[in-house]
Enzyme design. Structure first.
Site, PDB file in Angstrom:
ATOM      1  N   ILE A 329      76.477 136.459  52.176  1.00 11.41           N
ATOM      2  CA  ILE A 329      77.748 136.228  52.863  1.00 11.41           C
ATOM      3  C   ILE A 329      77.755 137.004  54.176  1.00 11.41           C
ATOM      4  O   ILE A 329      77.063 138.021  54.326  1.00 11.41           O
ATOM      5  CB  ILE A 329      78.956 136.601  51.991  1.00 11.41           C
ATOM      6  N   GLU A 330      78.533 136.532  55.125  1.00 11.71           N
ATOM      7  CA  GLU A 330      78.460 137.062  56.492  1.00 11.71           C
ATOM      8  C   GLU A 330      78.884 138.520  56.585  1.00 11.71           C
ATOM      9  O   GLU A 330      78.472 139.233  57.501  1.00 11.71           O
ATOM     10  CB  GLU A 330      79.292 136.205  57.447  1.00 11.71           C
ATOM     11  N   GLN A 331      79.703 138.996  55.640  1.00 14.83           N
ATOM     12  CA  GLN A 331      80.131 140.390  55.672  1.00 14.83           C
ATOM     13  C   GLN A 331      79.001 141.344  55.300  1.00 14.83           C
ATOM     14  O   GLN A 331      79.152 142.554  55.447  1.00 14.83           O
ATOM     15  CB  GLN A 331      81.334 140.599  54.749  1.00 14.83           C
TER      16      GLN A 331
END
Length: 529
Positions: A329-331
């Protein structure tokens, strides 16, 4: 430089001058330095200062469920301009956040810049290079041939991106913006300002933001949960060294993420047993998540987004295939189980957590195998809108990292309902459509282009669209219906519900009947016998 001072939030807010460019590290409620932002709002209310600041938010600051974030400073006179990867979002029935009222009221120039590009802009500012030269965002809303990231007329009058020719090719050029203040967050600061992140669900990009500010002579303010004695933090655990930090604000009650004070499983301090994860209840959404899962292959590295696809990891758990693909995920989380709802953006049982700017470098370069994402609209070209819809734009958060992720992804599986508001049920192993939706989602022209179907075709990307009633593939001649759900009438339920002509595969087949039964489907994605 002197060692950082421990200040109250109000004392730290007093350091920010009029007209400053302020960069804020946050992803909705995750990592949001809410106490400092609240103090900044209080200072302006009491004194009228600072005035006319510009804020940069690589991912959204705050949410609509208790962490106000950017809404603390969304006040006329205080906020003059905002550039963000995304914005607080919520249900259409809710009162829009203050920042959305300012945007839609054209009170300030507001821009939606793809999150990875905004992080890149910080890196360029830190190294004192002129800006970002990229093909990410071409033929999307980020392209000046469309909106050029502008969210309103005030922004359109002050363009921030242009097309340039370099080495015989067209590129998008984003000029670096020099931030003068950084407001970041961590778990622990020692007395010398070294920051560690042991209770955080993601690092996000505080190091890049602090470097951009420090290298340009600015002020770095770090909000933390606790203060430690100098020399007690292990050097491998320090993400932001104290040489970059000017002020420390201790806020012991900071939220770990949205509606979550603290969960050690989110920060990787404990690992949850797989049996503790709920699997989706049987229904139409689960049918779609199962069909998306059938597109995966053993060993894939897979980015995952919000919506139907967020449940796919739980489909793999139910099918006994957890660990056969690696989620990202981008986080920053790599591996484990991405979380849902208010905790989306975090994962438990992660194998690694990396800084978001490096995660985006991985995505922008197309190093991963597949991405599972949602859609609000699909148009004739196969382009997808996820970033803006209708008269209540706060229902969508903006694009976040969607543009960075999709620009060069090898395979993308978009999922969503064919129409909005249809009456749907599973009846005896077939899809029953009792009422057609009032809003068509396959439209002639997407309201906002977050993903370019034209570029995908030109680059040879493999694009699949999974809906409850059919599966489609993007081809150079248009969208091709390859599968249809049992119980669905091709003409009435599919072809007649699109605003443009769909192609139909000569070998059109039924979707796997097992998808429409409650029992596990025996998911086969390859791998060891």
């Amino acid at each position: 430089m002197a060692f950082p001072k421990v200040l109250t939030a109000d004392e730290a807010a007093a350091l920010i001058p009029d007209g400053a460019v302020v960069t804020v590290s946050s992803s909705s409620g995750l990592g949001c330095p809410d106490s400092v932002l609240a103090a900044l709002g209080r200072r302006f209310e009491a004194s009228g200062h600072p005035r006319a600041i510009t804020t940069l938010h690589p991912i959204a600051a705050g949410d609509m469920w208790g962490v106000k974030g950017i809404d603390h400073i969304a006040r006329p006179g205080l906020l003059a301009k905002v550039l963000a990867g995304s914005y607080p979002s919520g249900p259409s029935s809710a009162e829009p956040p203050a920042i959305w009222k300012m945007i839609t009221g054209n009170e300030i120039p507001a821009y939606n810049i793809p999150s990875g590009i905004l992080f890149d802009m910080h890196r360029e500012a830190a190294a004192k290079r002129p800006g970002v030269l990229t093909k990410i965002g071409m033929d999307t809303f980020a392209d000046p041939a469309r909106q050029g990231c502008a969210m309103n007329a005030a922004a359109a009058a002050l363009p921030i991106v242009r097309r340039v020719e370099f080495d015989g090719e067209d590129w998008l050029y984003f000029k670096a913006i020099i931030p003068e203040v950084a407001i970041i967050r961590a778990t622990t600061a020692d007395e010398r300002g070294n920051l560690s992140y042991e209770h955080e669900g993601g690092y996000l990009g505080p190091l890049d933001q602090a470097l951009a500010v420090r290298n340009n002579g600015g002020i770095v303010i770090a909000q933390v949960k606790r203060l430690a004695q100098s020399g007690t933090l292990k050097p491998q655990h320090v993400l932001v060294p104290g040489i970059l930090v000017d002020a420390i604000v201790v806020a012991p009650d900071q939220m770990q993420t949205t509606q979550t004070p603290y969960d050690p499983a989110i920060s990787g301090e404990v690992f949850r047993p797989l049996s503790s994860f709920e699997v989706p209840e049987f229904g139409v959404s689960k049918v779609m998540a199962r069909r998306v899962a059938q597109e995966l292959r053993y060993g894939d590295a897979v980015n995952i987004g919000f919506g139907i696809s967020a449940n796919v990891p739980r489909i793999l758990i139910e099918e006994g295939r957890h660990g056969d693909v690696t989620w990202m995920i981008e986080q920053g989380a790599v591996g484990g189980v991405p979380l849902l709802d208010f905790q989306f953006g975090c994962a438990t049982n992660a194998e690694a957590i990396v800084s978001s700017p490096y995660q985006f470098t991985y995505f922008q370069g197309g190093g991963f195998d597949a991405s599972l994402l949602s859609f609000l609209q699909i148009d004739r070209d196969g382009s997808v809108n996820v970033s803006r819809l209708g008269a209540r734009p706060h229902v969508t958060a903006g694009a976040g990292g969607f543009v960075d992720i999709t620009a060069r992804a090898r395979r993308i599986i978009f999922s969503g309902f064919f129409t909005a508001g249809a009456g749907l049920a599973i009846d005896n192993g077939a899809l029953s459509i009792t009422r057609e939706g009032k809003v068509r989602k396959l439209v002639e022209t997407a309201e906002h282009v977050s993903f370019s179907g034209r570029r995908a075709v030109a680059q040879g990307q493999d694009i699949t669209y999974v809906t409850e009633r059919c599966v489609m593939k993007l081809t150079d001649k248009g969208l091709l219906v390859t599968e249809i759900a049992p119980g669905v009438d091709l003409q009435r339920h599919v072809l007649d519900q699109a605003e443009f002509a769909l192609l139909v595969a000569p070998d059109l087949r039924l979707m796997d009947g097992a998808l429409f039964q409650e029992a596990p489907i025996g998911l086969d994605i390859g791998g060891p016998a």
